[in-house]
Design a protein around this motif. Structure first.
Motif, PDB file in Angstrom:
ATOM      1  N   SER A  38      47.954  30.756  65.465  1.00  0.00           N
ATOM      2  CA  SER A  38      47.259  32.048  65.390  1.00  0.00           C
ATOM      3  C   SER A  38      45.787  31.810  65.100  1.00  0.00           C
ATOM      4  CB  SER A  38      47.876  32.926  64.306  1.00  0.00           C
ATOM      5  OG  SER A  38      47.525  32.424  63.032  1.00  0.00           O
ATOM      6  N   PRO A  39      44.971  32.756  65.447  1.00  0.00           N
ATOM      7  CA  PRO A  39      43.546  32.595  65.134  1.00  0.00           C
ATOM      8  C   PRO A  39      43.324  32.431  63.637  1.00  0.00           C
ATOM      9  CG  PRO A  39      43.888  34.410  66.635  1.00  0.00           C
ATOM     10  CD  PRO A  39      45.241  33.987  66.175  1.00  0.00           C
ATOM     11  N   LEU A  40      42.368  31.602  63.272  1.00  0.00           N
ATOM     12  CA  LEU A  40      42.118  31.340  61.857  1.00  0.00           C
ATOM     13  C   LEU A  40      41.267  32.434  61.238  1.00  0.00           C
ATOM     14  CD1 LEU A  40      41.538  27.484  61.822  1.00  0.00           C
ATOM     15  CD2 LEU A  40      43.497  28.736  60.969  1.00  0.00           C
ATOM     16  N   TYR A  41      41.752  33.671  61.336  1.00  0.00           N
ATOM     17  CA  TYR A  41      40.979  34.717  60.692  1.00  0.00           C
ATOM     18  C   TYR A  41      41.605  35.130  59.377  1.00  0.00           C
ATOM     19  CZ  TYR A  41      44.510  38.223  61.882  1.00  0.00           C
ATOM     20  OH  TYR A  41      45.664  38.937  61.969  1.00  0.00           O
ATOM     21  N   ASN A  42      42.694  34.465  59.003  1.00  0.00           N
ATOM     22  CA  ASN A  42      43.420  34.875  57.818  1.00  0.00           C
ATOM     23  C   ASN A  42      42.487  34.993  56.623  1.00  0.00           C
ATOM     24  OD1 ASN A  42      44.947  33.077  59.676  1.00  0.00           O
ATOM     25  ND2 ASN A  42      46.642  33.972  58.567  1.00  0.00           N
ATOM     26  N   GLU A  43      42.643  36.071  55.921  1.00  0.00           N
ATOM     27  CA  GLU A  43      41.742  36.368  54.823  1.00  0.00           C
ATOM     28  C   GLU A  43      41.839  35.330  53.722  1.00  0.00           C
ATOM     29  OE1 GLU A  43      42.294  40.231  53.178  1.00  0.00           O
ATOM     30  OE2 GLU A  43      41.054  39.814  51.416  1.00  0.00           O
ATOM     31  N   GLN A  44      40.696  34.939  53.200  1.00  0.00           N
ATOM     32  CA  GLN A  44      40.648  34.051  52.047  1.00  0.00           C
ATOM     33  C   GLN A  44      40.575  34.907  50.792  1.00  0.00           C
ATOM     34  OE1 GLN A  44      37.785  30.846  52.251  1.00  0.00           O
ATOM     35  NE2 GLN A  44      38.291  30.415  54.386  1.00  0.00           N
ATOM     36  N   PHE A  45      41.494  34.662  49.874  1.00  0.00           N
ATOM     37  CA  PHE A  45      41.531  35.360  48.600  1.00  0.00           C
ATOM     38  C   PHE A  45      40.909  34.438  47.550  1.00  0.00           C
ATOM     39  CE2 PHE A  45      44.134  39.043  49.615  1.00  0.00           C
ATOM     40  CZ  PHE A  45      44.719  38.650  50.800  1.00  0.00           C
ATOM     41  N   PHE A  46      39.945  34.966  46.854  1.00  0.00           N
ATOM     42  CA  PHE A  46      39.185  34.152  45.907  1.00  0.00           C
ATOM     43  C   PHE A  46      39.680  34.342  44.478  1.00  0.00           C
ATOM     44  CE2 PHE A  46      35.560  32.249  48.101  1.00  0.00           C
ATOM     45  CZ  PHE A  46      35.650  32.863  49.336  1.00  0.00           C
ATOM     46  N   GLY A  47      39.552  33.272  43.715  1.00  0.00           N
ATOM     47  CA  GLY A  47      39.762  33.345  42.288  1.00  0.00           C
ATOM     48  C   GLY A  47      38.481  33.776  41.595  1.00  0.00           C
ATOM     49  N   PRO A  48      38.532  33.954  40.269  1.00  0.00           N
ATOM     50  CA  PRO A  48      37.360  34.420  39.520  1.00  0.00           C
ATOM     51  C   PRO A  48      36.332  33.326  39.250  1.00  0.00           C
ATOM     52  CG  PRO A  48      39.203  34.105  38.052  1.00  0.00           C
ATOM     53  CD  PRO A  48      39.721  33.848  39.434  1.00  0.00           C
ATOM     54  N   GLY A  49      36.673  32.096  39.575  1.00  0.00           N
ATOM     55  CA  GLY A  49      35.712  31.012  39.418  1.00  0.00           C
ATOM     56  C   GLY A  49      35.709  30.393  38.025  1.00  0.00           C
ATOM     57  N   THR A  50      35.173  29.195  37.977  1.00  0.00           N
ATOM     58  CA  THR A  50      34.901  28.497  36.719  1.00  0.00           C
ATOM     59  C   THR A  50      33.401  28.275  36.631  1.00  0.00           C
ATOM     60  OG1 THR A  50      37.022  27.321  36.608  1.00  0.00           O
ATOM     61  CG2 THR A  50      35.166  26.352  35.407  1.00  0.00           C
ATOM     62  N   ARG A  51      32.804  28.771  35.552  1.00  0.00           N
ATOM     63  CA  ARG A  51      31.372  28.524  35.351  1.00  0.00           C
ATOM     64  C   ARG A  51      31.212  27.232  34.579  1.00  0.00           C
ATOM     65  NH1 ARG A  51      26.814  31.282  35.773  1.00  0.00           N
ATOM     66  NH2 ARG A  51      27.895  33.275  36.055  1.00  0.00           N
ATOM     67  N   LEU A  52      30.615  26.251  35.217  1.00  0.00           N
ATOM     68  CA  LEU A  52      30.385  24.937  34.595  1.00  0.00           C
ATOM     69  C   LEU A  52      28.932  24.828  34.181  1.00  0.00           C
ATOM     70  CD1 LEU A  52      31.300  22.037  33.911  1.00  0.00           C
ATOM     71  CD2 LEU A  52      30.595  21.391  36.224  1.00  0.00           C
ATOM     72  N   THR A  53      28.741  24.503  32.917  1.00  0.00           N
ATOM     73  CA  THR A  53      27.403  24.262  32.397  1.00  0.00           C
ATOM     74  C   THR A  53      27.339  22.837  31.868  1.00  0.00           C
ATOM     75  OG1 THR A  53      27.189  26.583  31.752  1.00  0.00           O
ATOM     76  CG2 THR A  53      25.633  25.016  30.770  1.00  0.00           C
ATOM     77  N   VAL A  54      26.403  22.071  32.409  1.00  0.00           N
ATOM     78  CA  VAL A  54      26.220  20.685  31.983  1.00  0.00           C
ATOM     79  C   VAL A  54      24.933  20.601  31.175  1.00  0.00           C
ATOM     80  CG1 VAL A  54      26.026  18.283  32.713  1.00  0.00           C
ATOM     81  CG2 VAL A  54      27.405  19.888  34.048  1.00  0.00           C
ATOM     82  N   LEU A  55      25.083  20.242  29.909  1.00  0.00           N
ATOM     83  CA  LEU A  55      23.918  20.191  29.020  1.00  0.00           C
ATOM     84  C   LEU A  55      23.216  18.847  29.097  1.00  0.00           C
ATOM     85  CD1 LEU A  55      25.501  21.939  25.908  1.00  0.00           C
ATOM     86  CD2 LEU A  55      24.103  22.967  27.710  1.00  0.00           C
TER      87      LEU A  55
END
Lengths: 118, 117
Positions: A101-118
């Motif tokens: 099938s065509p690769l139009y399938n919807e991508q469902f995203f997670g809320p993400g991880t915010r990475l902070t490098v000090l």
């Protein structure tokens, strides 16, 4: 049903340390994507999994970045010897990929991880 | 390589008014998909609307519609009757059509939309 989940939500680390970011895709989704969202670069593709294999790793910025996926489900993105430029939000997405099938399938995203490098 | 350009870093609209967000893209492919995603402060990317390049008819989803101009490689998003909840970052994205494993999205830099009450 449950959506894509990511952990931790936020991660603060010191330069030079290793970090692991986790993604739990929607059950049954065979495709999994990692993206990085940073102020300077916008949203960038990192790596794509189909099942447990990664046919496209072209977006990984350096050999300090690696990812794996086990059991066709959970994925872990590992950043070794973190640098300040690694600071960003790391987003995971999953989708169904139906053979033939065509690769139009919807991508469902997670809320993400915010990475902070000090 | 495909690229997506959003030339409006920020936009503002009055509640109940209409606003149009611009997006242009560059590709040598003839078949592909275009998307608008919304990202509120919660960081959760939400699909707003999708357009298949082989379809001439512009996609619509309730108050959201697109103006897809394939020859001009333009894909703008119109939000009608703007609501306070529409305030967010909006990203235009491109994705190749069937073939290979390249299902990843290519994003523009985003447009921050503010809605004034």
């Amino acid at each position: 049903g449950a959506g894509v989940s990511q952990s931790p939500s936020n991660k603060v680390t010191e330069k030079g340390k290793d970090v692991e970011l986790r993604c739990d895709p929607i059950s049954g989704h065979t495709a999994l994507y990692w993206y990085r969202q940073s102020l300077g670069q916008g949203l960038e593709f990192l790596i794509y999994f189909q099942g447990n294999s990664a046919p496209d790793k072209s977006g990984l910025p350096s050999d300090r970045f690696s990812a794996e996926r086990t059991g066709g489900s959970v994925s872990t993105l590992t950043i070794q010897r973190t640098q300040q430029e690694d600071s960003a939000v790391y987003l995971c997405a999953s989708s169904l990929t139906l053979a033939g099938s065509p690769l139009y399938n919807e991508q469902f995203f997670g809320p993400g991880t915010r990475l902070t490098v000090l | 390589a495909q690229t997506v350009t959003q030339s409006q870093p920020e936009m503002s609209v009055q509640e109940a008014e209409t606003v149009t967000l611009s997006c242009t893209y560059d590709t040598s492919e003839s078949d592909y998909y275009l998307f608008w995603y919304k990202q509120p402060p919660s960081r959760q990317m939400i699909l707003v609307i999708r357009q298949e390049a082989y379809k001439q008819q512009n996609a619509t989803e309730n108050r959201f519609s697109v103006n897809f101009q394939k020859a001009a490689k333009s894909f703008s998003l119109k939000i009608s009757d703007s609501q306070l909840g529409d305030a967010a970052m909006y990203f235009c994205a491109y994705r190749k059509s069937y073939g290979g494993s390249q299902g990843n999205l290519i994003f523009g830099k985003g447009t921050k939309l503010s809605v004034k009450p």
